[in-house]
Design a protein around this motif. Structure first.
Motif, mmCIF file in Angstrom:
data_model
loop_
_atom_site.group_PDB
_atom_site.id
_atom_site.type_symbol
_atom_site.label_atom_id
_atom_site.label_comp_id
_atom_site.label_asym_id
_atom_site.label_seq_id
_atom_site.Cartn_x
_atom_site.Cartn_y
_atom_site.Cartn_z
ATOM 1 N N UNK B 324 67.037 -32.143 -57.936
ATOM 2 C CA UNK B 324 66.705 -31.478 -56.677
ATOM 3 C C UNK B 324 67.358 -32.149 -55.474
ATOM 4 N N UNK B 354 75.000 -20.789 -59.270
ATOM 5 C CA UNK B 354 75.038 -19.331 -59.238
ATOM 6 C C UNK B 354 75.717 -18.778 -57.980
ATOM 7 N N UNK B 366 60.727 -19.123 -46.764
ATOM 8 C CA UNK B 366 59.668 -19.433 -45.796
ATOM 9 C C UNK B 366 58.368 -19.724 -46.541
ATOM 10 N N UNK B 376 65.787 -19.155 -43.382
ATOM 11 C CA UNK B 376 66.612 -17.984 -43.104
ATOM 12 C C UNK B 376 66.977 -17.920 -41.617
ATOM 13 N N UNK B 402 65.123 -29.120 -50.768
ATOM 14 C CA UNK B 402 65.865 -28.131 -51.550
ATOM 15 C C UNK B 402 65.037 -26.996 -52.130
ATOM 16 N N UNK B 405 66.607 -23.500 -51.269
ATOM 17 C CA UNK B 405 67.780 -23.125 -52.052
ATOM 18 C C UNK B 405 67.406 -22.835 -53.494
ATOM 19 N N UNK B 406 66.396 -23.565 -53.986
ATOM 20 C CA UNK B 406 65.973 -23.359 -55.371
ATOM 21 C C UNK B 406 65.410 -21.964 -55.570
ATOM 22 N N UNK B 407 64.538 -21.519 -54.665
ATOM 23 C CA UNK B 407 63.869 -20.239 -54.880
ATOM 24 C C UNK B 407 64.701 -19.035 -54.461
ATOM 25 N N UNK B 408 65.707 -19.231 -53.612
ATOM 26 C CA UNK B 408 66.424 -18.092 -53.039
ATOM 27 C C UNK B 408 67.011 -17.190 -54.129
ATOM 28 N N UNK B 409 66.573 -15.928 -54.196
ATOM 29 C CA UNK B 409 67.103 -15.048 -55.239
ATOM 30 C C UNK B 409 68.562 -14.674 -54.982
ATOM 31 N N UNK B 411 70.592 -16.903 -53.941
ATOM 32 C CA UNK B 411 71.269 -18.198 -54.082
ATOM 33 C C UNK B 411 72.052 -18.588 -52.837
ATOM 34 N N UNK B 415 69.388 -25.077 -47.868
ATOM 35 C CA UNK B 415 69.160 -26.472 -47.481
ATOM 36 C C UNK B 415 70.480 -27.102 -47.029
ATOM 37 N N UNK B 416 71.562 -26.612 -47.631
ATOM 38 C CA UNK B 416 72.876 -27.121 -47.244
ATOM 39 C C UNK B 416 73.148 -26.788 -45.778
#
Lengths: 311, 436
Positions: B324, B354, B366, B376, B402, B405-409, B411, B415-416
């Motif tokens: 992570x 991905x 969020x 977002x 992170x 970024x992990x959950x974002x469907x 991708x 966090x970057x």
């Protein structure tokens, strides 16, 4: 030997993608589709397939012409097609359904930048445009010949608005055996789909609960039968599937509740005092416009923030 | 109020693997900086003979740390290297003679007051071993000791794969207690809370035994939800205290210390051997036999693999730390650092990033941000160059865990972008200060 990837963290990602969220919505819409075929006959399947095909093709062609990445594989156009079809009477001429689908995808969705960028719900906006453009065929509620009962006439809501009984009881409302748009009549099928969406965490409870309970409370206060108001018209379909559209609804919990209450209030205002029998589509469209403001006003205060995050 | 977080695979495959020493590597590379702050000043030169634990770099300035040789042998050269965050620093390359002779000067530190304790911690070269690498003595050096109400011991170990803190709890019980006793004695603290994620029942059991010995120690089982080990999350979940924006734990009367750091301090007070070796978890989809090992600091990563049964395939990505927040290394020659708690070797499939698609405004970022930020909106403000909005959105609070970024469907690199936005905001704020 070494070709190591040095991307920045995180290095783990969830399996959830836009595509499989959309696939879940499609699965959730299946009971309603099956119910519509049983209630209205095979023509409802034809309309649905036509709408889906037109939505997908117009999205593909538009992105191609604009030389943008093609997004049809995210399946969102399929959902727009299904929802639009569900909001049309089964007797709608095919060419009108085609025009509606093209409007939904190109005018309402793609001209604003495609998925996630549109401020209004494509299916609802296209339906309203069709209601204005083809008001005759959009409000004719005759059942097709091969349906179970050769019923015809007004929807339960239209009858109730005119002040006479439609002869439809709660059970008929619940099972969808009455006049209406092809996907909105069977409350049972829609609730099943809604529960699936909640279980799969595609949507949260906030919007549907706020929307439906506002309609219940308001109709009680206005002297209407709350259960009748909830089960009739497009309320359930809209509350579970259209008001919860990601791009056009707020993403904070309180924002969702305010959005749902707003939808409920406008729905009842139109149903009780408006000149139209049904106000669900307009209520959602109006609340779509307010969404950016609601999102800003309901921003959560970050943990330990000294200022406020509100702006 | 409940803090959000994410459920991620635990993958604690090595929790039962007691760490074993790896064969002494032939060549080690010790960078002058394995900590936050100024690099140490290197004291040795080419051809010098060194012994285990010998001081080879001296802390330079307040926030800096000593470095010690982890092998006995000869200094081959003083070289420069590029660290994984892109900074060029000097390093000592030492050829081991395999004898591992201990420096004669090593003896347990003699301490009789707080200053003595801080000096001992400074001499030991210990830095935050949970991954942050902040020099521990600088953290413990609190001007007004009465401000400290509680010491929160971070044993959450919320990252997947890593089990080196778990092993500390299972194997170094008495040193943890020694560390606690020292802080109690010299810093006059009477309340210790050990925060452990619930997915480590045996470690919780062991720590509860410790708590029975001492009424000032409490064990707090944390939910198995990433990121419990984030400092602010940990302090909130154990004590319900909120560290204010821009503040430190001490602003709410708390010191947070990693359990392995604490155990090391306890061990150092007894043996006087500075930080020269580290328990490292070796795991990941490309590793044949995931294991915990003890490796001298400076061991090239490539030397760790053999102890874990070798590789199944060519790794596509190699990480310092967990998946992570870990840092991907550019080469297998990179050394084990003081704050390296795991090295993860990922195969091609696991390392695949991905494809990014359009944001669908689903709100998952969020809904999962532990600090209730809006990744977002931050992304949009950053893209638009709107620093005023970045300030209002409190992007400086982001701990870069992170989750978003992990959950974002879709991708999206959320966090970057937050990291970039933080830099931009910092620039803007310092500019604003100058103008005033």
């Amino acid at each position: 030997m070494e070709h190591l990837n040095v991307s920045v963290s995180p290095h783990f990602f969830s399996k959830r993608t836009t595509q499989n969220i959309m696939l879940d919505v499609i699965i959730a819409l299946m009971p309603a589709l099956i119910a519509s075929v049983i209630i209205f006959g095979w023509r409802s399947l034809l309309i649905t397939v036509v709408c889906i095909a037109c939505c997908v093709i117009s999205e593909y062609v538009f992105r191609k012409i604009c030389q943008k990445d093609n997004t049809i594989s995210d399946l969102s156009a399929v959902i727009t097609g299904m929802l639009l079809a569900f909001n049309l009477p089964v007797t709608i001429p095919v060419w009108q359904a085609i025009i509606g689908s093209i409007t939904a995808i190109i005018v309402v969705k793609q001209l604003f930048g495609g998925i996630g960028q549109n401020f209004a719900n494509p299916a609802i906006t296209a339906r309203i445009i069709m209601l204005v453009a083809f008001s005759g065929s959009m409000t004719s509620w005759t059942f097709s010949e091969n349906s179970v009962d050769a019923l015809s006439g007004a929807t339960p809501l239209a009858a109730a608005a005119k002040g006479f009984s439609s002869g439809v009881d709660y059970m008929m409302l619940f099972l969808g055996d009455h006049g209406g748009c092809l996907g909105e009549t069977c409350a049972l099928a829609i609730i099943l789909g809604g529960i699936y969406l909640l279980i799969r965490k595609v949507i949260t409870w906030h919007i549907p609960v706020a929307f439906i309970s506002t309609v219940a409370v308001m109709s009680f206060l206005c002297g209407k039968d709350p259960l009748y108001q909830i089960l009739s018209g497009g309320l359930l379909l809209a509350a579970f599937f259209m008001a919860t559209d990601y791009s056009t609804s707020p993403s904070t919990p309180w924002g969702k509740i305010i959005f749902g209450i707003g939808c409920g209030l406008i729905t009842i205002l139109i149903r009780v005092w408006g000149s139209l029998p049904e106000g669900v589509s307009y209520s959602i469209l109006l609340m779509n416009i307010l969404t950016p403001y609601i999102s800003r006003l309901t921003r959560q205060k970050p943990l330990g923030a000294l200022g406020g995050a509100k702006s | 109020m409940k803090l959000h977080g994410i459920k991620i695979p635990h993958l604690k495959n090595t929790a039962d693997s007691a760490p074993q020493r790896i064969p002494i590597p032939k060549i080690i590379t010790i960078p002058a900086s394995m900590h936050i702050g100024k690099p140490a000043e290197i004291l040795v030169k080419r051809g010098d003979t060194v012994k285990v634990g010998q001081l080879i770099g001296k802390a330079d300035g307040f926030i800096s740390s000593n470095i010690h040789s982890s092998v006995s042998g000869t200094v081959q050269k003083i070289d420069t290297m590029v660290t994984s965050n892109g900074v060029k620093i000097s390093c000592a390359v030492i050829e081991s003679d395999g004898k591992q002779e201990l420096d004669e000067k090593i003896k347990p530190p003699f301490i009789n007051d707080f200053d003595g304790f801080i000096n001992a911690v400074k001499d030991s070269g210990v830095v935050g071993l949970g991954g942050a690498g902040f020099p521990s003595f600088a953290k413990l050096k609190i001007d007004d000791l009465a401000r400290i109400e509680t010491v929160v011991i971070n044993a959450a170990e919320c990252e997947p794969y890593i089990t080196s803190d778990t092993r500390t709890m299972l194997d170094k019980n008495e040193y943890i207690y020694k560390g606690i006793s020292a802080i109690k004695k010299y810093m006059n603290v009477r309340d210790f809370v050990i925060g452990i994620e619930k997915n480590k029942p045996s470690a919780i059991e062991k720590m509860k035994e410790l708590a029975l010995k001492d009424e000032h120690i409490r064990v707090h089982a944390l939910p198995s939800m990433y990121p419990q080990g984030g400092e602010k999350v940990l302090v909130y979940n154990t004590l319900k205290k909120i560290i204010p924006q821009g503040g430190l734990p001490i602003d709410v009367g708390v010191i947070v210390i990693n359990i392995t750091t604490l155990a090391f301090i306890g061990e150092y007070l007894e043996t006087g051997i500075p930080l020269v070796e580290k328990c490292v978890t070796i795991d990941g989809s490309a590793v044949k036999e995931p294991k915990n090992v003890i490796a001298p600091i400076g061991t090239p990563i490539s030397d760790l693999i053999e102890s874990a049964g070798g590789l199944k395939c060519e790794p596509a990505k190699v990480l310092y730390g967990g998946p992570m927040m870990g840092i991907a290394v550019p080469s297998m020659n990179e050394p084990v650092l003081k704050n390296t708690n795991a090295v993860i070797f990922m195969d091609k499939k696991e390392a695949a990033v991905p494809k990014t698609t359009a944001c669908i405004n689903c709100g998952a970022c969020i809904a999962h941000c532990p600090f209730r930020l809006e990744p977002r909106s931050i992304s949009l403000a950053y893209k638009a160059g709107n620093v005023g909005d970045l300030e209002k959105l409190c992007v400086d609070l982001c701990m870069e865990c992170g989750c978003c970024s992990y959950v974002c469907p879709a991708n999206r690199p959320l966090v970057q972008t937050n990291k970039l936005a933080k830099l931009k905001l910092r620039e803007y704020l310092s500019y604003k200060k100058e103008m005033n």
